[in-house]
Scaffold this motif. Sequence first.
Motif, PDB file in Angstrom:
ATOM      1  N   LEU A  28      -9.405  19.548 -13.708  1.00  0.00           N
ATOM      2  CA  LEU A  28      -8.666  20.523 -14.670  1.00  0.00           C
ATOM      3  C   LEU A  28      -9.614  21.881 -15.025  1.00  0.00           C
ATOM      4  O   LEU A  28      -9.790  23.452 -14.725  1.00  0.00           O
ATOM      5  CB  LEU A  28      -7.858  19.869 -15.735  1.00  0.00           C
ATOM      6  N   ILE A  29     -10.503  21.239 -15.484  1.00  0.00           N
ATOM      7  CA  ILE A  29     -11.936  22.592 -15.632  1.00  0.00           C
ATOM      8  C   ILE A  29     -12.041  23.299 -14.033  1.00  0.00           C
ATOM      9  O   ILE A  29     -12.433  24.413 -14.783  1.00  0.00           O
ATOM     10  CB  ILE A  29     -12.985  21.429 -16.246  1.00  0.00           C
ATOM     11  N   SER A  30     -12.328  22.766 -13.612  1.00  0.00           N
ATOM     12  CA  SER A  30     -12.906  23.304 -12.423  1.00  0.00           C
ATOM     13  C   SER A  30     -12.169  24.635 -12.241  1.00  0.00           C
ATOM     14  O   SER A  30     -11.992  25.652 -11.614  1.00  0.00           O
ATOM     15  CB  SER A  30     -13.287  22.604 -10.704  1.00  0.00           C
ATOM     16  N   LYS A  31     -10.958  24.109 -11.869  1.00  0.00           N
ATOM     17  CA  LYS A  31      -9.499  25.191 -11.532  1.00  0.00           C
ATOM     18  C   LYS A  31      -9.223  25.939 -12.405  1.00  0.00           C
ATOM     19  O   LYS A  31      -8.929  27.315 -12.405  1.00  0.00           O
ATOM     20  CB  LYS A  31      -8.245  24.306 -11.869  1.00  0.00           C
ATOM     21  N   SER A  32      -9.801  26.024 -14.087  1.00  0.00           N
ATOM     22  CA  SER A  32      -9.096  27.255 -15.267  1.00  0.00           C
ATOM     23  C   SER A  32     -10.505  27.531 -15.184  1.00  0.00           C
ATOM     24  O   SER A  32      -9.520  28.763 -15.739  1.00  0.00           O
ATOM     25  CB  SER A  32      -9.618  25.839 -16.939  1.00  0.00           C
ATOM     26  N   ILE A  33     -11.560  26.996 -14.802  1.00  0.00           N
ATOM     27  CA  ILE A  33     -13.290  27.794 -14.863  1.00  0.00           C
ATOM     28  C   ILE A  33     -12.695  29.052 -13.909  1.00  0.00           C
ATOM     29  O   ILE A  33     -12.518  30.060 -13.303  1.00  0.00           O
ATOM     30  CB  ILE A  33     -14.275  27.451 -14.460  1.00  0.00           C
ATOM     31  N   THR A  34     -12.741  28.255 -11.795  1.00  0.00           N
ATOM     32  CA  THR A  34     -12.129  29.288 -10.991  1.00  0.00           C
ATOM     33  C   THR A  34     -11.529  29.860 -10.529  1.00  0.00           C
ATOM     34  O   THR A  34     -11.615  31.132 -10.276  1.00  0.00           O
ATOM     35  CB  THR A  34     -12.664  28.180 -10.423  1.00  0.00           C
ATOM     36  N   GLN A  35     -10.100  29.845 -10.796  1.00  0.00           N
ATOM     37  CA  GLN A  35      -8.839  30.452 -11.010  1.00  0.00           C
ATOM     38  C   GLN A  35      -8.600  30.788 -13.016  1.00  0.00           C
ATOM     39  O   GLN A  35      -7.581  31.540 -12.094  1.00  0.00           O
ATOM     40  CB  GLN A  35      -7.843  29.620 -10.205  1.00  0.00           C
ATOM     41  N   LYS A  37      -6.696  30.493 -16.455  1.00  0.00           N
ATOM     42  CA  LYS A  37      -5.796  29.026 -17.293  1.00  0.00           C
ATOM     43  C   LYS A  37      -4.325  29.021 -16.422  1.00  0.00           C
ATOM     44  O   LYS A  37      -3.793  28.013 -16.366  1.00  0.00           O
ATOM     45  CB  LYS A  37      -5.326  29.632 -18.266  1.00  0.00           C
ATOM     46  N   LYS A  38      -4.108  29.735 -16.113  1.00  0.00           N
ATOM     47  CA  LYS A  38      -2.836  29.632 -15.318  1.00  0.00           C
ATOM     48  C   LYS A  38      -2.263  28.336 -14.164  1.00  0.00           C
ATOM     49  O   LYS A  38      -1.855  28.006 -14.184  1.00  0.00           O
ATOM     50  CB  LYS A  38      -2.214  30.921 -14.427  1.00  0.00           C
ATOM     51  N   SER A  39      -3.423  28.563 -13.536  1.00  0.00           N
ATOM     52  CA  SER A  39      -4.556  27.605 -12.586  1.00  0.00           C
ATOM     53  C   SER A  39      -4.070  26.272 -12.965  1.00  0.00           C
ATOM     54  O   SER A  39      -4.082  25.684 -12.734  1.00  0.00           O
ATOM     55  CB  SER A  39      -5.220  28.084 -11.740  1.00  0.00           C
ATOM     56  N   LEU A  41      -3.366  25.579 -15.862  1.00  0.00           N
ATOM     57  CA  LEU A  41      -1.291  24.520 -16.592  1.00  0.00           C
ATOM     58  C   LEU A  41      -0.964  24.178 -14.983  1.00  0.00           C
ATOM     59  O   LEU A  41      -0.416  22.940 -15.410  1.00  0.00           O
ATOM     60  CB  LEU A  41      -0.770  25.309 -17.260  1.00  0.00           C
ATOM     61  N   ILE A  42      -0.555  24.890 -14.553  1.00  0.00           N
ATOM     62  CA  ILE A  42      -0.218  24.337 -12.952  1.00  0.00           C
ATOM     63  C   ILE A  42      -1.055  22.531 -12.560  1.00  0.00           C
ATOM     64  O   ILE A  42      -0.365  21.487 -12.189  1.00  0.00           O
ATOM     65  CB  ILE A  42       0.036  24.729 -11.748  1.00  0.00           C
ATOM     66  N   SER A  43      -2.057  23.144 -11.943  1.00  0.00           N
ATOM     67  CA  SER A  43      -2.897  21.589 -12.385  1.00  0.00           C
ATOM     68  C   SER A  43      -2.575  20.458 -13.262  1.00  0.00           C
ATOM     69  O   SER A  43      -2.458  19.603 -12.657  1.00  0.00           O
ATOM     70  CB  SER A  43      -4.245  21.762 -12.163  1.00  0.00           C
ATOM     71  N   LEU A  44      -2.832  20.791 -14.302  1.00  0.00           N
ATOM     72  CA  LEU A  44      -2.255  20.303 -15.467  1.00  0.00           C
ATOM     73  C   LEU A  44      -1.087  19.147 -15.656  1.00  0.00           C
ATOM     74  O   LEU A  44      -0.405  17.912 -15.276  1.00  0.00           O
ATOM     75  CB  LEU A  44      -2.285  20.126 -17.182  1.00  0.00           C
ATOM     76  N   ALA A  45       0.029  20.070 -15.197  1.00  0.00           N
ATOM     77  CA  ALA A  45       1.103  19.566 -14.943  1.00  0.00           C
ATOM     78  C   ALA A  45       1.156  18.401 -13.532  1.00  0.00           C
ATOM     79  O   ALA A  45       1.739  17.790 -13.855  1.00  0.00           O
ATOM     80  CB  ALA A  45       2.239  21.007 -14.011  1.00  0.00           C
ATOM     81  N   GLY A  46       0.799  18.445 -12.772  1.00  0.00           N
ATOM     82  CA  GLY A  46       0.784  17.595 -11.511  1.00  0.00           C
ATOM     83  C   GLY A  46       0.354  16.276 -12.217  1.00  0.00           C
ATOM     84  O   GLY A  46       0.189  15.265 -11.747  1.00  0.00           O
ATOM     85  N   VAL A  47      -0.931  16.468 -12.918  1.00  0.00           N
ATOM     86  CA  VAL A  47      -2.243  15.330 -13.293  1.00  0.00           C
ATOM     87  C   VAL A  47      -1.058  14.022 -14.112  1.00  0.00           C
ATOM     88  O   VAL A  47      -0.984  13.152 -14.186  1.00  0.00           O
ATOM     89  CB  VAL A  47      -2.892  15.966 -14.354  1.00  0.00           C
ATOM     90  N   ILE A 169      -7.981  21.926 -23.273  1.00  0.00           N
ATOM     91  CA  ILE A 169      -9.355  22.149 -22.711  1.00  0.00           C
ATOM     92  C   ILE A 169      -8.958  23.141 -21.573  1.00  0.00           C
ATOM     93  O   ILE A 169     -10.048  23.589 -21.135  1.00  0.00           O
ATOM     94  CB  ILE A 169      -9.837  20.786 -22.089  1.00  0.00           C
ATOM     95  N   VAL A 170      -8.274  23.204 -21.150  1.00  0.00           N
ATOM     96  CA  VAL A 170      -7.174  24.266 -19.672  1.00  0.00           C
ATOM     97  C   VAL A 170      -7.589  25.499 -20.821  1.00  0.00           C
ATOM     98  O   VAL A 170      -8.768  26.251 -19.668  1.00  0.00           O
ATOM     99  CB  VAL A 170      -5.992  23.904 -19.180  1.00  0.00           C
ATOM    100  N   LEU A 171      -7.632  25.482 -22.260  1.00  0.00           N
ATOM    101  CA  LEU A 171      -7.383  27.184 -22.178  1.00  0.00           C
ATOM    102  C   LEU A 171      -8.110  27.195 -23.059  1.00  0.00           C
ATOM    103  O   LEU A 171      -9.222  28.220 -23.348  1.00  0.00           O
ATOM    104  CB  LEU A 171      -6.062  26.612 -23.972  1.00  0.00           C
ATOM    105  N   THR A 172      -9.768  26.261 -22.632  1.00  0.00           N
ATOM    106  CA  THR A 172     -10.691  26.493 -23.942  1.00  0.00           C
ATOM    107  C   THR A 172     -11.710  26.267 -23.000  1.00  0.00           C
ATOM    108  O   THR A 172     -12.986  26.760 -23.298  1.00  0.00           O
ATOM    109  CB  THR A 172     -11.342  25.820 -25.564  1.00  0.00           C
ATOM    110  N   ALA A 173     -11.198  26.020 -21.786  1.00  0.00           N
ATOM    111  CA  ALA A 173     -12.923  24.952 -20.603  1.00  0.00           C
ATOM    112  C   ALA A 173     -14.240  26.327 -20.685  1.00  0.00           C
ATOM    113  O   ALA A 173     -14.447  26.102 -20.704  1.00  0.00           O
ATOM    114  CB  ALA A 173     -12.006  25.168 -19.162  1.00  0.00           C
ATOM    115  N   ALA A 174     -13.599  27.800 -20.587  1.00  0.00           N
ATOM    116  CA  ALA A 174     -14.416  29.166 -20.107  1.00  0.00           C
ATOM    117  C   ALA A 174     -14.819  28.971 -21.688  1.00  0.00           C
ATOM    118  O   ALA A 174     -16.502  28.170 -21.055  1.00  0.00           O
ATOM    119  CB  ALA A 174     -14.029  30.153 -19.630  1.00  0.00           C
ATOM    120  N   GLY A 175     -14.920  29.250 -22.528  1.00  0.00           N
ATOM    121  CA  GLY A 175     -15.790  28.901 -23.839  1.00  0.00           C
ATOM    122  C   GLY A 175     -16.646  28.263 -24.130  1.00  0.00           C
ATOM    123  O   GLY A 175     -17.369  28.326 -24.070  1.00  0.00           O
ATOM    124  N   VAL A 176     -15.718  26.756 -23.820  1.00  0.00           N
ATOM    125  CA  VAL A 176     -16.652  25.534 -24.031  1.00  0.00           C
ATOM    126  C   VAL A 176     -18.161  25.315 -22.730  1.00  0.00           C
ATOM    127  O   VAL A 176     -19.294  24.580 -23.531  1.00  0.00           O
ATOM    128  CB  VAL A 176     -15.956  24.234 -24.036  1.00  0.00           C
TER     129      VAL A 176
END
Length: 211
Positions: A28-35, A37-39, A41-47, A169-176
């Motif tokens: 989730l962190i990887s996709k949130s930072i590289t792609q 927040k939308k990506s 959240l989609i990944s989170l739905a799968g998880v 975490i998805v919403l704040t990954a880049a800042g954290v």
Amino acid sequence: MIPFHELAFFVLAALILVISPGPNMIYLISKSITQGKKSGLISLAGVVGGFLFHIVMVSFGLTAVLLAVPLAYTVLKTLGTVYLLYLAYQAIKPKSRNIFDVDKSASHDGPKRLFTIGFLTNVLNPKVAVFYLSFFPQFIKPEYGSVFTQSLELGVIQVFISFSVNFIIVLTAAGVAAFFAGNPFWVKVQKWFMASVLTYLAVKMVFSKAK
């Protein structure tokens, strides 16, 4: 119905466990930072879909095993203790990875692939099944009612907590990630705090009584 004080401790334990780094969080962190927040959240739905799959399967399994084989409780408790201690070690082992260090050159995935990989990352992770099978029995007692119903109750609570924490975490990954990159001391604090809490949960599990 599981008593409130039991549920309160389960909520605390589930919260600590969900913020313990693992394949789901790293993905989730990887996709949130590289792609973005939308990506994430989609990944989170799968998880979350993967969690629901495990919960249904484990609920049926616990109902069959705990009612048919009383000795299974001791076995599952032992597995749970070992698993928690393993997580504690993983948090502080030498050269353990900072989960916010990601490969920003990774290829971008479409929505369908993001969801599918998130789902499969969870479903195919044996640690998730071990967690449910070893941890849930500590809070389930036949005198509280249907074992199946209690399993689903705990499962819904765990999924809600997992979704809420991972959503943040998805919403704040880049800042954290930027914060930890500039403050390595807090990375060590986070790891030792996590290891201490996981060890406490393992010790408590050791001394929990059979049903």
